[in-house]
Motif scaffolding. Structure first.
Motif, short mmCIF file in Angstrom:
data_model
loop_
_atom_site.label_atom_id
_atom_site.label_comp_id
_atom_site.label_asym_id
_atom_site.label_seq_id
_atom_site.Cartn_x
_atom_site.Cartn_y
_atom_site.Cartn_z
N SER A 162 6.24 59.49 63.22
CA SER A 162 6.29 60.20 64.50
C SER A 162 5.00 60.99 64.67
CB SER A 162 7.50 61.13 64.57
OG SER A 162 7.38 62.17 63.64
N SER B 178 3.16 63.96 67.63
CA SER B 178 3.25 64.74 68.86
C SER B 178 1.93 64.62 69.59
CB SER B 178 3.53 66.22 68.55
OG SER B 178 4.84 66.37 68.09
N LEU C 277 0.29 65.61 73.42
CA LEU C 277 0.44 66.33 74.69
C LEU C 277 1.85 66.90 74.86
CD1 LEU C 277 -1.45 63.84 77.06
CD2 LEU C 277 -2.35 65.96 76.07
N GLY C 278 2.42 67.38 73.76
CA GLY C 278 3.75 67.97 73.81
C GLY C 278 4.88 66.96 73.79
N ILE C 279 4.57 65.69 73.67
CA ILE C 279 5.58 64.63 73.65
C ILE C 279 5.64 64.07 72.22
CG2 ILE C 279 6.26 62.39 74.57
CD1 ILE C 279 4.53 63.05 77.04
N THR C 280 6.85 64.00 71.67
CA THR C 280 7.01 63.42 70.34
C THR C 280 7.31 61.94 70.47
OG1 THR C 280 7.87 65.51 69.49
CG2 THR C 280 8.31 63.54 68.19
N ILE C 281 6.48 61.14 69.83
CA ILE C 281 6.63 59.69 69.88
C ILE C 281 7.03 59.23 68.48
CG2 ILE C 281 5.49 57.51 70.39
CD1 ILE C 281 3.46 59.11 72.08
N THR C 282 8.13 58.47 68.42
CA THR C 282 8.56 57.93 67.13
C THR C 282 8.20 56.45 67.05
OG1 THR C 282 10.75 57.39 67.99
CG2 THR C 282 10.47 59.57 67.01
#
Length: 199
Positions: free
Chosen positions: A29, A31, A33-38
């Motif tokens: 995972s 982060s 731009l404040g978005i968590t991508i898994t």
């Protein structure tokens, strides 16, 4: 709106390579731009982003094409749009290890609707512009004949059409007879030329 479309078309190669620009995308995972991508089951986040950009970029390019094309067949573009949309949906909301497997069955109802629609549209346009068959003009002519008192029960029209057909048949026979006479005359002239005979 067109400027936004042009901008996204211009940056499409960079969006496709987005996986190379995200720092720390080699883990499960990240982060950004404040978005968590898994990783969604992929080996790492970088592979997941690479896969998703391979679906998202063609999807929005096809949507832009669908919105701007002026050809009669543009509805058929909905099929690849639906295919890419289903593939993205399957990756995001399906938790097994298989991807790009069931979307063909999801596309079947869309194909069943769109393909006959485009085919019948093509037939209508082909009849009108290539063969010159304008169904609306034929309908208007039939309405005009009905208004004059002609109906399918009366034989006035059929006798008129028979007279025209007979005249055409006679003229066709005259043409074919004239053509045969010209052919035989040409053969006679050639034979005379070979034998140097004069009649």
């Amino acid at each position: 709106m067109e400027s936004i479309m042009v901008f996204f078309v211009a940056i499409s190669p960079f969006l496709y390579k987005l996986y190379e620009y995200i720092p720390g995308a080699t883990g499960d995972s990240v982060s950004f731009l404040g978005i968590t991508i898994t990783s969604h089951g992929f080996a790492d986040v970088s592979t997941f982003i690479w896969f998703m950009m391979g679906k998202i970029v063609p999807l929005y390019l096809l949507i832009f094409w669908f919105l701007t094309v002026k050809n009669w067949w543009y509805h058929i573009i909905l099929i690849p749009i639906a295919m890419y949309a289903f593939q993205i949906f399957e990756v995001l909301y399906n938790y097994d290890n298989d991807i790009d497997t069931e979307n063909l069955l999801w596309l079947l109802p869309i194909c069943i609707i769109i393909i006959p629609f485009v085919y019948f549209l093509r037939i209508k346009l082909y009849d009108k512009y290539v063969l010159g068959i304008d169904l609306e003009a034929i309908e208007a002519e039939l309405d005009e004949l009905k208004a004059k008192g002609y109906s399918s029960e009366k034989t006035d029209l059929s006798s008129e059409f028979k007279d025209v057909a007979n005249q055409k048949e006679i003229s066709d026979k005259n043409i074919s007879t004239g053509t045969l006479e010209n052919f035989l005359k040409n053969i006679q002239d050639r034979i005379q030329g070979w034998l140097h005979l004069k009649f």
